[in-house]
Design a protein around this motif. Structure first.
Motif, PDB file in Angstrom:
ATOM      1  N   THR A  18     -10.963   1.032 -30.544  1.00 15.28           N
ATOM      2  CA  THR A  18     -12.222   0.335 -30.802  1.00 15.28           C
ATOM      3  C   THR A  18     -12.912   0.858 -32.056  1.00 15.28           C
ATOM      4  O   THR A  18     -13.332   0.074 -32.918  1.00 15.28           O
ATOM      5  CB  THR A  18     -13.156   0.494 -29.589  1.00 15.28           C
ATOM      6  N   ASN A  21      -9.889   0.968 -35.157  1.00 15.20           N
ATOM      7  CA  ASN A  21      -9.142  -0.261 -35.424  1.00 15.20           C
ATOM      8  C   ASN A  21      -9.959  -1.524 -35.201  1.00 15.20           C
ATOM      9  O   ASN A  21      -9.543  -2.605 -35.604  1.00 15.20           O
ATOM     10  CB  ASN A  21      -7.879  -0.297 -34.554  1.00 15.20           C
ATOM     11  N   GLY A  22     -11.114  -1.403 -34.551  1.00 17.72           N
ATOM     12  CA  GLY A  22     -12.004  -2.544 -34.396  1.00 17.72           C
ATOM     13  C   GLY A  22     -11.614  -3.514 -33.300  1.00 17.72           C
ATOM     14  O   GLY A  22     -12.102  -4.655 -33.303  1.00 17.72           O
ATOM     15  N   GLN A  23     -10.759  -3.116 -32.358  1.00 20.10           N
ATOM     16  CA  GLN A  23     -10.389  -3.991 -31.248  1.00 20.10           C
ATOM     17  C   GLN A  23     -11.151  -3.567 -29.995  1.00 20.10           C
ATOM     18  O   GLN A  23     -11.088  -2.406 -29.593  1.00 20.10           O
ATOM     19  CB  GLN A  23      -8.880  -3.920 -30.990  1.00 20.10           C
ATOM     20  N   GLU A  76      -9.942 -12.082 -30.741  1.00 22.95           N
ATOM     21  CA  GLU A  76     -10.842 -11.121 -31.371  1.00 22.95           C
ATOM     22  C   GLU A  76     -12.191 -11.179 -30.678  1.00 22.95           C
ATOM     23  O   GLU A  76     -12.550 -12.176 -30.043  1.00 22.95           O
ATOM     24  CB  GLU A  76     -11.017 -11.414 -32.870  1.00 22.95           C
ATOM     25  N   ARG A 160      -9.809  -2.885 -39.623  1.00 27.66           N
ATOM     26  CA  ARG A 160     -11.121  -2.939 -38.968  1.00 27.66           C
ATOM     27  C   ARG A 160     -12.193  -3.473 -39.908  1.00 27.66           C
ATOM     28  O   ARG A 160     -13.016  -4.313 -39.521  1.00 27.66           O
ATOM     29  CB  ARG A 160     -11.509  -1.541 -38.485  1.00 27.66           C
ATOM     30  N   ASP A 161     -12.187  -3.022 -41.149  1.00 27.52           N
ATOM     31  CA  ASP A 161     -13.252  -3.400 -42.080  1.00 27.52           C
ATOM     32  C   ASP A 161     -13.103  -4.830 -42.574  1.00 27.52           C
ATOM     33  O   ASP A 161     -14.093  -5.559 -42.673  1.00 27.52           O
ATOM     34  CB  ASP A 161     -13.265  -2.431 -43.275  1.00 27.52           C
ATOM     35  N   LYS A 177      -1.965  -3.622 -35.330  1.00 28.34           N
ATOM     36  CA  LYS A 177      -2.862  -3.855 -34.199  1.00 28.34           C
ATOM     37  C   LYS A 177      -2.137  -3.692 -32.868  1.00 28.34           C
ATOM     38  O   LYS A 177      -2.690  -3.112 -31.918  1.00 28.34           O
ATOM     39  CB  LYS A 177      -3.465  -5.262 -34.306  1.00 28.34           C
TER      40      LYS A 177
END
Length: 362
Positions: A18, A21-23, A76, A160-161, A177
């Protein structure tokens, strides 16, 4: 403290997914259950030594997370959260399924023989499990630091960005991912295996959706994208509910969750970037050098000095001008000639005046 180390490992795994990696995931209680049941089944049914169940739990949890990451590639944000929420809800029911009951024990769960400390250590069983948990936690923290510091870490943070820019730069976004889902699940599975050894019992209802929420709370409170924040998050989710229950008992026994919610809101309000972020801010504030107070407006001084020197040079006033101007046998000097541009300007009236002004204020 043993359970703090176990929760810290699970929170670190979720933070890799999270925070770095932004998931977004609400299903890590399922991976926790996979690790716990892997250790329990391997020890009870196959007689595997308890230390060997840790890498086995990591591998199986990685495969489960990797397999789940493929269908989740097109999801997403909230949609990914709903998919992982489904995983958290379904996992306890699957463990109770009659087809798996000979292995999992169904709703009754499995009882484990707790590992015994070697005689040469002079430790009791609880102390031995504590040291094992801490050593495993430190090893996984070291691996995470190397993971984030090198190529794969830069790649997952780029995804992520901005996923589109990362893809344009040649990063295989689907592969990274999916792999990060597997790595995160492996960390959580190791935590589940250690928890099964410490508690000595596993049951489906121990891995419900509230465990996923607790792990997510640990990530936010400890600090998103902060490895040391996982330790603070482990302390929070283990001890704060007990503190909230003790506080609520003063008024009413049914207010424990309300007190926990109030404490959680207070922590998030005071530390929006988490405990780790607050510590970093305090360190920056202490390390920041104090600036000396200015005695006057430097810009006004420079403007005044510049105007005075220009006027002086233009009118030819001053001793130097009086001596330099006039007619001699071979030259005619008019006013005071000062180089105003180029490197030689530093030696003129204006350059010397500005130099003196800056020297006074710096």
């Amino acid at each position: 403290m043993t359970q703090v180390a176990i929760y810290a490992i699970a929170i670190l795994g979720l933070n890799l997914l999270t925070g770095y990696n932004g998931q977004f995931s609400l299903g890590h209680s399922a991976f926790f259950a996979v690790g716990a049941y892997t250790a329990a089944i391997a020890m009870n049914h196959f007689g595997l030594p308890y230390l060997l169940t840790l890498p086995l739990a990591a591998v199986i949890s990685f495969l489960v997370g990797f397999a789940f990451g493929f269908p989740a590639l097109r999801l997403e944000g909230l949609y990914l959260a709903l998919a992982t929420f489904m995983l958290a809800i379904a996992a306890p029911q699957l463990l109770k399924f009659s087809l798996f009951e000979p292995l999992t024990g169904g709703a009754q769960g499995l009882v484990l023989m707790r590992p015994e400390a070697p005689a040469f250590t002079g430790l009791d069983d609880d102390q031995w499990l504590y040291f094992i948990s801490v050593i495993v936690m430190l090893a996984l923290f070291w691996l995470s630091g190397n993971l984030i510091r090198y190529r794969i870490g830069r790649a997952i943070m780029a995804i992520r960005d901005n996923p589109l820019v990362a893809s344009a730069l040649g990063i295989n976004t689907p592969l990274y991912k999916t792999v990060m889902f597997g790595i995160s699940a492996a960390y959580t599975g190791v935590a589940g295996a250690l928890s099964a050894m410490v508690v000595g019992f596993v049951a489906p209802d121990s891995f419900n959706f509230l465990l996923s929420v607790a792990l997510l709370v640990g990530v936010v409170v400890g600090g998103i994208a902060s490895m040391r924040g996982a330790i603070f998050g482990g302390f929070f989710i283990l001890y704060i509910p007990t503190v909230a229950e003790s506080f609520a008992d003063v008024f009413s026994k049914g207010l424990s969750w309300a007190a926990y919610g109030v404490l959680l809101l207070a922590v998030i309000y005071v530390m929006p970037s988490g405990i780790s972020g607050l510590i970093d801010a305090v360190i920056r504030r202490i390390a920041q050098p104090k600036q000396a107070p200015r005695r006057t407006d430097c810009a006004s001084c420079i403007r005044a000095t510049l105007a005075a020197t220009v006027l002086l040079a233009a009118t030819g006033a001053g001793p130097a001008a009086a001596e330099s101007q006039g007619i001699t046998e071979d030259t005619i000097k008019i006013g005071n000639i000062v180089p105003y541009s180029g490197s030689a300007s530093a030696y003129g009236n204006i350059g010397e005046a500005l130099k003196a002004c800056f020297a006074m204020f710096n």
